[in-house]
Design a protein around this motif. Sequence first.
Motif, short mmCIF file in Angstrom:
data_model
loop_
_atom_site.label_atom_id
_atom_site.label_comp_id
_atom_site.label_asym_id
_atom_site.label_seq_id
_atom_site.Cartn_x
_atom_site.Cartn_y
_atom_site.Cartn_z
N LEU A 72 8.61 10.85 10.56
CA LEU A 72 8.39 11.42 11.89
C LEU A 72 7.02 12.08 11.99
O LEU A 72 6.60 12.47 13.09
CB LEU A 72 9.49 12.46 12.21
CG LEU A 72 10.89 11.88 12.42
CD1 LEU A 72 11.92 12.98 12.51
CD2 LEU A 72 10.93 11.01 13.67
N ALA A 74 6.12 15.01 10.90
CA ALA A 74 6.27 16.42 11.25
C ALA A 74 7.12 17.09 10.17
O ALA A 74 7.90 16.42 9.50
CB ALA A 74 6.97 16.56 12.60
N LEU A 76 10.15 19.17 9.26
CA LEU A 76 11.42 19.53 9.90
C LEU A 76 12.08 20.74 9.25
O LEU A 76 12.85 21.44 9.89
CB LEU A 76 12.41 18.34 9.84
CG LEU A 76 11.95 17.00 10.40
CD1 LEU A 76 13.14 16.06 10.52
CD2 LEU A 76 11.27 17.15 11.74
N ALA A 94 10.55 21.38 15.28
CA ALA A 94 10.67 19.91 15.22
C ALA A 94 12.03 19.52 14.65
O ALA A 94 12.67 18.58 15.13
CB ALA A 94 9.53 19.33 14.38
N ALA A 97 14.54 19.99 17.24
CA ALA A 97 14.37 18.96 18.29
C ALA A 97 15.03 17.65 17.88
O ALA A 97 15.58 16.93 18.72
CB ALA A 97 12.89 18.75 18.59
N VAL A 98 14.99 17.31 16.59
CA VAL A 98 15.62 16.07 16.12
C VAL A 98 17.13 16.15 16.35
O VAL A 98 17.75 15.19 16.84
CB VAL A 98 15.31 15.83 14.62
CG1 VAL A 98 16.18 14.71 14.05
CG2 VAL A 98 13.83 15.50 14.43
#
Lengths: 127, 127
Positions: A72, A74, A76, A94, A97-98
């Motif tokens: 991704l 990012a 996490l 992040a 958000a996933v």
Amino acid sequence: MVRQKTAAEAEEASHDRLSIRLDLESGARIGPGKIAVLEEIARSGSLSAAGRAMGMSYRRIWELVDDLNRSLGAVLVEKTAGGSGGGGAVLTEAGRAVITCYHGIEDDAERAAAPHIARLREALAAG
Amino acid sequence: MVRQKTAAEAEEASHDRLSIRLDLESGARIGPGKIAVLEEIARSGSLSAAGRAMGMSYRRIWELVDDLNRSLGAVLVEKTAGGSGGGGAVLTEAGRAVITCYHGIEDDAERAAAPHIARLREALAAG
């Protein structure tokens, strides 16, 4: 915030279930297993506690998280400095958000599936 | 009719993909593998030809079909009387309804997923 179904919502839902795996253009593969790992890290605040809760090694948990981080692009999960017992871990924005994305898709897909499943039931009953 | 995406529809779609498995209350589990088997039987008109096309034994193909027949309580595939080369197989109305249901859910779920994935991308870019 991580979206949790209330007991009442779970109760009124049918017993038909969708399992969804998301294969993003970036190469990220997100399914129920990785989402459960992220949720358990959020709940327990630790990679090793999440591993114990899920019957997985610390190494396996970290591999799953690292795979998501890379695919991704990012971070996490952030490891936090700890005391004598070692550090903990928290989800980043992040990471949250996933989870939100996944459950949003899941909820909408289950709603969208209902009329298709109803039509299938009619066809099976008629057959 | 079995719903097939046109080349144009496939072209304009994003490269994000959902894989869906449906677990019905009846105990039936329907995922991309079983749907591909039904579609190959419909295309080739034969269980053994479907097996060859998918690199699976006739026995394995039949087990998957039989598992669906039992769990859905309907006959999805009918063997047809054949000539010297043995019989063929055709999908019943119920078999076609399973494929239509699955692709209907898939199409609607992909549409529903798009805004969630867009929001996830924004969160990842901001993170």
